[in-house]
Design a protein around this motif. Structure first.
Motif, PDB file in Angstrom:
ATOM      1  N   GLY A  12       0.803  -1.215   0.000  1.00  0.00           N
ATOM      2  CA  GLY A  12       0.000   0.000   0.000  1.00  0.00           C
ATOM      3  C   GLY A  12       0.833   1.261   0.000  1.00  0.00           C
ATOM      4  N   ILE A  19      -5.301   5.020   4.731  1.00  0.00           N
ATOM      5  CA  ILE A  19      -5.026   3.814   3.958  1.00  0.00           C
ATOM      6  C   ILE A  19      -5.223   2.551   4.788  1.00  0.00           C
ATOM      7  CG2 ILE A  19      -2.552   3.780   4.509  1.00  0.00           C
ATOM      8  CD1 ILE A  19      -4.071   2.875   1.085  1.00  0.00           C
ATOM      9  N   VAL A  22      -8.562   0.684   4.479  1.00  0.00           N
ATOM     10  CA  VAL A  22      -8.696   0.179   3.105  1.00  0.00           C
ATOM     11  C   VAL A  22      -7.891  -1.103   2.929  1.00  0.00           C
ATOM     12  CG1 VAL A  22      -8.190   0.678   0.681  1.00  0.00           C
ATOM     13  CG2 VAL A  22      -9.129   2.474   2.153  1.00  0.00           C
ATOM     14  N   LEU A  23      -6.647  -1.100   3.409  1.00  0.00           N
ATOM     15  CA  LEU A  23      -5.807  -2.289   3.310  1.00  0.00           C
ATOM     16  C   LEU A  23      -6.394  -3.450   4.102  1.00  0.00           C
ATOM     17  CD1 LEU A  23      -2.244  -0.678   3.643  1.00  0.00           C
ATOM     18  CD2 LEU A  23      -3.341  -1.526   1.559  1.00  0.00           C
ATOM     19  N   GLU A  25      -9.513  -3.946   4.776  1.00  0.00           N
ATOM     20  CA  GLU A  25     -10.711  -4.411   4.080  1.00  0.00           C
ATOM     21  C   GLU A  25     -10.339  -5.330   2.920  1.00  0.00           C
ATOM     22  OE1 GLU A  25     -14.823  -2.399   2.286  1.00  0.00           O
ATOM     23  OE2 GLU A  25     -13.117  -1.141   2.883  1.00  0.00           O
ATOM     24  N   ILE A  26      -9.313  -4.939   2.170  1.00  0.00           N
ATOM     25  CA  ILE A  26      -8.870  -5.765   1.043  1.00  0.00           C
ATOM     26  C   ILE A  26      -8.284  -7.082   1.549  1.00  0.00           C
ATOM     27  CG2 ILE A  26      -7.195  -5.911  -0.851  1.00  0.00           C
ATOM     28  CD1 ILE A  26      -7.584  -2.842  -1.176  1.00  0.00           C
ATOM     29  N   THR A  47       1.613   1.351   8.826  1.00  0.00           N
ATOM     30  CA  THR A  47       0.181   1.446   9.112  1.00  0.00           C
ATOM     31  C   THR A  47      -0.185   0.847  10.464  1.00  0.00           C
ATOM     32  OG1 THR A  47      -0.216  -0.645   7.951  1.00  0.00           O
ATOM     33  CG2 THR A  47      -0.425   1.399   6.661  1.00  0.00           C
ATOM     34  N   VAL A  70      -1.976  -1.200  -3.773  1.00  0.00           N
ATOM     35  CA  VAL A  70      -3.037  -0.227  -3.499  1.00  0.00           C
ATOM     36  C   VAL A  70      -2.411   1.157  -3.414  1.00  0.00           C
ATOM     37  CG1 VAL A  70      -4.940   0.388  -1.961  1.00  0.00           C
ATOM     38  CG2 VAL A  70      -4.221  -2.014  -2.154  1.00  0.00           C
ATOM     39  N   GLN A  95      -5.878   4.293  -5.772  1.00  0.00           N
ATOM     40  CA  GLN A  95      -6.273   5.284  -4.769  1.00  0.00           C
ATOM     41  C   GLN A  95      -5.645   6.622  -5.088  1.00  0.00           C
ATOM     42  OE1 GLN A  95      -5.593   4.741  -0.572  1.00  0.00           O
ATOM     43  NE2 GLN A  95      -7.784   4.791  -0.250  1.00  0.00           N
ATOM     44  N   ILE A 106     -11.077   1.706  -6.296  1.00  0.00           N
ATOM     45  CA  ILE A 106     -11.241   1.203  -4.941  1.00  0.00           C
ATOM     46  C   ILE A 106     -12.706   0.863  -4.653  1.00  0.00           C
ATOM     47  CG2 ILE A 106     -11.510   3.499  -3.924  1.00  0.00           C
ATOM     48  CD1 ILE A 106      -9.618   0.505  -2.378  1.00  0.00           C
ATOM     49  N   GLU A 107     -13.624   1.560  -5.321  1.00  0.00           N
ATOM     50  CA  GLU A 107     -15.053   1.349  -5.067  1.00  0.00           C
ATOM     51  C   GLU A 107     -15.539  -0.018  -5.563  1.00  0.00           C
ATOM     52  OE1 GLU A 107     -14.018   5.533  -5.000  1.00  0.00           O
ATOM     53  OE2 GLU A 107     -13.828   4.040  -6.623  1.00  0.00           O
TER      54      GLU A 107
END
Length: 291
Positions: A12, A19, A22-23, A25-26, A47, A70, A95, A106-107
């Motif tokens: 990422g 971030i 998001v990371l 979630e992925i 992170t 990402v 992103q 990303i959506e």
């Protein structure tokens, strides 16, 4: 034949605000598809994500059979250069802003990733550049680039003069703010803003693009990617060279920059039905015609 994957690396743009969720979630989505997940070590440390194994770039190349990147194109460029020699396929989730090579938004990452992880995808390979800076017949800098190699004038100096050869042939002495040698991937980056054409990624060629040339007849030229491009600093102070994001400043008169095709290629995976032309239409706002 397309393959299913077992172990996925996630990288990422770790300095980007927001971030981490998001990371996470992925990563949760990928593990939910039955795959193992590891995070790039620097991404995890920056992170604070600690739920997954962490690996260096070399360890990823040996252990993982897919990497999800990402961020924006800059994040992809940096990681692609590090992982290219391992041949690990890359998927880009955008992103950033443009996203020519991080092309999944990303959506919609779930609907795009699920088929790819199951082995349903489009694969393409992108050529890379490699080169060196020579001083007094010895190499003082080496670099690898997916986009381009750029020789630029110093920040406070006038233009730079470069003697350019391709293979065994002299091309020209160019006086300009700089010169770009770009791959087809890099043809939609700096070379495009400097007036160069767009090269389809399947074309075996490079672009040689002067930046703000002193002579208006010095135009961009498409070169075969078989030979070596050599640029020698003839005049100009504090010139620099950039291999994507790797930089060497304060070049001297007589320094030579050599650029050639790398033995390594970057492997990108895209959702089925992906089209390079559709990417151009979307990113460059070519809205005329069927979308």
């Amino acid at each position: 034949m397309a393959k299913r994957f077992r172990h996925v690396a996630i990288v990422g743009k770790h300095q980007a605000r927001g971030i981490r969720p998001v990371l996470e979630e992925i990563a949760e989505f990928v593990t939910g598809q039955g795959l193992d997940v590891s995070l790039e070590r620097e991404t995890a440390e920056s992170t604070g994500i600690s739920a997954y194994d962490t690996l260096s770039h070399d360890e990823m190349g040996g252990a993982c059979d897919l990497a999800i990147v990402v961020g924006g194109d800059g994040t992809m460029l940096g990681f692609a250069r590090e992982i290219a020699r391992h041949g690990t396929p890359l998927v880009g989730i955008n992103q950033g802003r443009l996203g020519f090579i991080t092309d999944i938004s990303i959506e919609r990452f779930r609907e795009a990733l699920a088929p790819i992880l199951a082995g349903d995808y489009e694969m393409e390979h992108r050529a890379m550049l490699e080169g060196a800076v020579w001083r007094d017949e010895r190499v003082i800098f080496e670099g690898l680039a997916l986009n381009d190699v750029v020789v630029s004038r110093g920040a406070t100096a006038g233009m730079v003069e470069l003697k350019v050869d391709v293979g065994d042939e002299f091309v020209a002495n160019l006086r300009a703010d700089g010169v770009i040698v770009a791959s087809p991937t890099g043809s939609t980056a700096y070379a495009l803003s400097a007036g160069g054409p767009i090269l389809h990624p399947s074309i075996a060629g490079w672009l040689l693009v002067p930046i703000a040339s002193h002579t208006l007849s010095n135009r961009p030229i498409v070169l075969p990617d078989l030979g070596e491009v050599r640029m020698e600093i003839v005049a100009g102070r504090d010139a620099s060279v950039n291999f994507d994001m790797q930089s060497l400043a304060s070049l001297l008169h007589g320094d030579r920059i050599t650029v050639r095709r790398s033995a390594h290629k970057v492997c990108f995976l895209h959702p089925t039905g992906w089209s390079y032309y559709a990417t151009l239409r979307r990113k460059l706002r070519w809205y005329e015609g069927v979308s």
